[in-house]
Design an enzyme around this catalytic site. Structure first.
Site, PDB file in Angstrom:
ATOM      1  N   GLY A   8       0.935  -1.075  -0.120  1.00 20.28           N
ATOM      2  CA  GLY A   8       0.102  -0.226   0.012  1.00 20.28           C
ATOM      3  C   GLY A   8       0.874   1.190  -0.190  1.00 20.28           C
ATOM      4  O   GLY A   8       2.129   1.157   0.321  1.00 20.28           O
ATOM      5  N   CYS A  25       5.201  -6.272   0.977  1.00 20.21           N
ATOM      6  CA  CYS A  25       5.688  -4.715   1.078  1.00 20.21           C
ATOM      7  C   CYS A  25       5.149  -4.200   2.264  1.00 20.21           C
ATOM      8  O   CYS A  25       5.826  -4.485   3.409  1.00 20.21           O
ATOM      9  CB  CYS A  25       5.337  -4.466  -0.185  1.00 20.21           C
ATOM     10  SG  CYS A  25       6.136  -2.694  -0.654  1.00 20.21           S
ATOM     11  N   TYR A  26       4.176  -3.167   2.094  1.00 23.80           N
ATOM     12  CA  TYR A  26       3.735  -2.442   3.373  1.00 23.80           C
ATOM     13  C   TYR A  26       3.120  -3.444   4.509  1.00 23.80           C
ATOM     14  O   TYR A  26       3.467  -3.487   5.547  1.00 23.80           O
ATOM     15  CB  TYR A  26       2.561  -1.559   2.978  1.00 23.80           C
ATOM     16  CG  TYR A  26       2.117  -0.755   4.063  1.00 23.80           C
ATOM     17  CD1 TYR A  26       2.972   0.200   4.801  1.00 23.80           C
ATOM     18  CD2 TYR A  26       0.727  -0.922   4.429  1.00 23.80           C
ATOM     19  CE1 TYR A  26       2.457   1.012   5.840  1.00 23.80           C
ATOM     20  CE2 TYR A  26       0.204  -0.132   5.709  1.00 23.80           C
ATOM     21  CZ  TYR A  26       0.994   0.808   6.095  1.00 23.80           C
ATOM     22  OH  TYR A  26       0.743   1.736   7.292  1.00 23.80           O
ATOM     23  N   HIS A  75       7.646  -7.893  -4.534  1.00 27.06           N
ATOM     24  CA  HIS A  75       5.962  -8.292  -4.627  1.00 27.06           C
ATOM     25  C   HIS A  75       6.111  -9.488  -5.623  1.00 27.06           C
ATOM     26  O   HIS A  75       6.498  -9.565  -6.805  1.00 27.06           O
ATOM     27  CB  HIS A  75       5.361  -7.131  -5.667  1.00 27.06           C
ATOM     28  CG  HIS A  75       5.048  -5.900  -4.934  1.00 27.06           C
ATOM     29  ND1 HIS A  75       3.959  -5.905  -4.357  1.00 27.06           N
ATOM     30  CD2 HIS A  75       5.769  -4.743  -4.407  1.00 27.06           C
ATOM     31  CE1 HIS A  75       3.784  -4.624  -3.443  1.00 27.06           C
ATOM     32  NE2 HIS A  75       4.847  -4.117  -3.884  1.00 27.06           N
ATOM     33  N   GLU A 131       3.536 -11.327  -6.488  1.00 24.92           N
ATOM     34  CA  GLU A 131       2.375 -11.261  -7.143  1.00 24.92           C
ATOM     35  C   GLU A 131       2.962 -10.790  -8.525  1.00 24.92           C
ATOM     36  O   GLU A 131       2.111 -11.012  -9.557  1.00 24.92           O
ATOM     37  CB  GLU A 131       1.157 -10.814  -6.537  1.00 24.92           C
ATOM     38  CG  GLU A 131       1.259  -9.398  -6.532  1.00 24.92           C
ATOM     39  CD  GLU A 131       2.015  -8.894  -5.339  1.00 24.92           C
ATOM     40  OE1 GLU A 131       3.005  -9.448  -4.809  1.00 24.92           O
ATOM     41  OE2 GLU A 131       1.881  -7.836  -4.781  1.00 24.92           O
ATOM     42  N   ASP A 173     -18.432 -10.662 -22.077  1.00 20.93           N
ATOM     43  CA  ASP A 173     -19.042 -11.019 -20.735  1.00 20.93           C
ATOM     44  C   ASP A 173     -20.337 -11.039 -20.841  1.00 20.93           C
ATOM     45  O   ASP A 173     -20.947 -11.796 -20.115  1.00 20.93           O
ATOM     46  CB  ASP A 173     -18.683  -9.489 -20.167  1.00 20.93           C
ATOM     47  CG  ASP A 173     -16.881  -9.065 -20.152  1.00 20.93           C
ATOM     48  OD1 ASP A 173     -16.322 -10.183 -20.395  1.00 20.93           O
ATOM     49  OD2 ASP A 173     -16.664  -8.031 -19.948  1.00 20.93           O
ATOM     50  N   LYS A 221     -11.087 -11.823 -16.734  1.00 22.01           N
ATOM     51  CA  LYS A 221     -11.536 -12.064 -18.187  1.00 22.01           C
ATOM     52  C   LYS A 221     -10.971 -13.483 -18.780  1.00 22.01           C
ATOM     53  O   LYS A 221     -11.974 -13.878 -19.314  1.00 22.01           O
ATOM     54  CB  LYS A 221     -10.520 -10.881 -18.885  1.00 22.01           C
ATOM     55  CG  LYS A 221     -11.354 -10.760 -20.258  1.00 22.01           C
ATOM     56  CD  LYS A 221     -12.416 -10.082 -20.510  1.00 22.01           C
ATOM     57  CE  LYS A 221     -12.847  -9.543 -21.781  1.00 22.01           C
ATOM     58  NZ  LYS A 221     -13.938  -8.593 -21.633  1.00 22.01           N
TER      59      LYS A 221
END
Ligand code: XMP
Length: 515
Positions: free
Chosen positions: A54, A80-81, A166, A168, A223, A371
């Protein structure tokens, strides 16, 4: 989606990628706010908690995070944060960064620590300024950055892990191995996510509304098509899809709708409202005005037609089906974005407000999916590849692809040139190598020669970009022979066009659409 892995969102732009990576590893997870997490812990216990990154600094944060750490057996991953929060909470020292580490960095495993699939040195993505400078008691350091900063810590006996980088983010080459280490080795969780469970969960959700009449504002895009096919599987003919032809569609859109009417068992009603839209737009030049007019007219036309339909068929709709996806849901809960001061670049939500206005309840069976998962579900539902892998097409359609004032003739120029581009992309098997491809009519006249005469005609711009989610984009690199062919066909076949240009601007700074 309720899951027993909570991802507490501190507003990092990467939070949704944690969910994505967890799914790739076979785990569901749920993104929640800090307040929600603290409140829920009073009554339920998750199987694991992830504290995301964050933009804040622990020096200004006065929140009491003790509930997250009250049960030392509860697995916690701080990223991280999140790592700084746990570093500080357990009595370590966090220091304000002087220089910060942003972007690609090299990470080393510290001596004595090794991880399956994770080499001694590896590239990772960093984005921080503050850092943990003194380890809390009972923690060991497992990673260091190339600048010698603490980049990963682990509790010696409890399932608590902190990562300054990170894992991710795509650029962290072995990020998945680290996340898997947390989920499998530290938290010892069982997998619970697969495309089969994804479909089953969505079907379960739809079963709850069985027996009600459901309305769908159908666009024929991925969608709405997948959402409608899913719902139709459960409720059959109680689903009614209304497709509004606003006169701003491409030939391929009309073609797809006709094909879907013919080849699927969906109940598709086509409402031809082109005259109404063109009339409403006749004095609009400004892109935002055009978007607003198109959005407003859509709601008016849709509402009126649906009421007429209800009357003539003696039915009452209870639900409005929408193909909302997970990124939109996350956007609406992220503390970073909610109430934030971000500037509206373009007003995208053309049909917002429809459910309240028509007193309909919302049905959003795809709201936990990304998606690519929606596409996978579409294939699982038996939809054709070409329907499920269509490029995105904006609600205002050609309305924002004729720059400035619209006319029947300018719409025709975009329709015809777009069709040529589409045919050639398919012909050259390049359709799937670009994320979005379209033509734009520029309101400029340039001189040319056609036959033996001088002409003074308009310009078509080709726009083809690669992107993940439309937020950033790069120009698709295409063979010259292909571009030449498209250009020559457009100049020869589209009346009023003598020049074709290729837009080579990335986003940012250029948005994908020209308006
Ligand atoms: P921009 O032009 O903002 O586009 O870079 C990003 C993505 O959004 C689409 N787009 C829209 N979609 N209504 C929509 O439904 C709109 O008003 C709108 N404007 C842009 C665009 O086609 C691209 O995929």
């Amino acid at each position: 989606m309720k899951s027993s892995i909570w991802i507490v969102d501190f507003g990092s732009q990467y939070t949704q990628l944690i969910t994505r990576k967890f799914r790739e590893l076979g785990y569901t997870s749920e993104i929640i706010t800090v307040e929600d997490g603290l409140e829920r812990l009073k009554t339920i216990k998750p199987k694991a908690i992830v504290l995301s990154g964050g933009p804040q600094s622990v020096f200004e944060d006065t929140t009491d995070y003790s509930p997250f750490f009250a049960d030392l057996k509860l697995p916690v991953l701080g990223i991280c944060y999140g790592m700084q929060i746990l570093g500080q909470f357990f009595g370590g020292k966090v220091e304000k960064g002087v220089q910060g580490e942003y972007g690609l960095a090299q990470l080393h495993c510290t001596k004595g620590f090794s991880l399956a699939g994770f080499p001694e040195k590896s590239n990772v993505w960093m984005s921080h300024s503050d850092h943990v400078s003194i380890l809390p008691e009972n923690f060991q350091q497992i990673f260091a950055s190339e600048n010698g900063l603490v980049a990963g810590i682990k509790h010696k006996t409890n399932p608590i892990l902190g990562l300054q980088f990170h894992p991710e983010v795509h650029h962290t080459v072995h990020g998945k191995e680290v996340l898997s280490y947390f989920l499998n080795d530290i938290a010892k969780l069982k997998t619970d996510w697969s495309s089969k469970t994804m479909l089953e969960n969505s079907l379960e959700e739809v079963k709850k509304v069985k027996g009600s009449k459901i309305l769908c504002a159908f666009s024929g895009g991925v969608d709405s098509l997948v959402a409608a096919s899913l719902v139709q599987k459960v409720v059959g003919n109680d689903l009614y899809c209304f497709f509004v032809d606003n006169g701003l569609l491409r030939p391929q859109d009309i073609h797809t709708i006709k094909l879907l009417q013919e080849k699927t068992s969906l109940n598709i009603e086509i409402i031809d409202a082109s005259d109404l839209f063109l009339n409403a737009l006749k004095d609009d030049k400004d892109p935002e005005h055009k978007r607003k007019t198109i959005g407003r007219t859509f709601i008016e036309v849709f509402e009126q037609k649906v009421h007429e339909f209800e009357k003539s068929h003696g039915i009452k709709f209870e639900y409005l089906l929408q193909g909302t996806l997970y990124p939109d849901v996350i956007e609406s809960i992220s503390p970073h974005k909610k109430g934030g001061k971000s500037v509206t670049i373009k007003s995208h939500h053309n049909v917002g407000g429809l459910p309240e206005r028509m007193h309909l309840k919302l049905l959003e069976p795809l709201r936990f999916l990304f998606k690519d998962e929606v596409r996978a579900m579409g294939l699982e539902l038996g939809l054709e590849h070409g329907w499920v892998f269509r490029h995105p097409f904006p609600g205002p359609g050609i309305g924002v692809r004729v720059l400035g004032q619209l006319s029947l003739d300018s719409i025709r120029k975009v329709q015809e040139s777009d069709q040529i581009l589409f045919e050639e992309l398919k012909e050259h098997k390049l359709y799937d190598s670009t994320w979005q491809a379209f033509t734009v009519l520029l309101p400029v006249k340039t001189v040319g020669v056609k036959g033996d005469g001088r002409v003074y005609e308009e310009v078509i711009a080709l726009r083809m970009v690669n992107s993940e989610d439309g937020m950033t984009a790069s120009v698709t690199e295409l063979p010259w022979s292909f571009l030449n062919r498209v250009s020559s066909r457009i100049c020869n076949e589209v009346n009023g066009i003598t020049r074709v240009v290729y837009d080579i601007t990335s986003k940012p700074p250029g948005t994908i659409e020209w308006e």
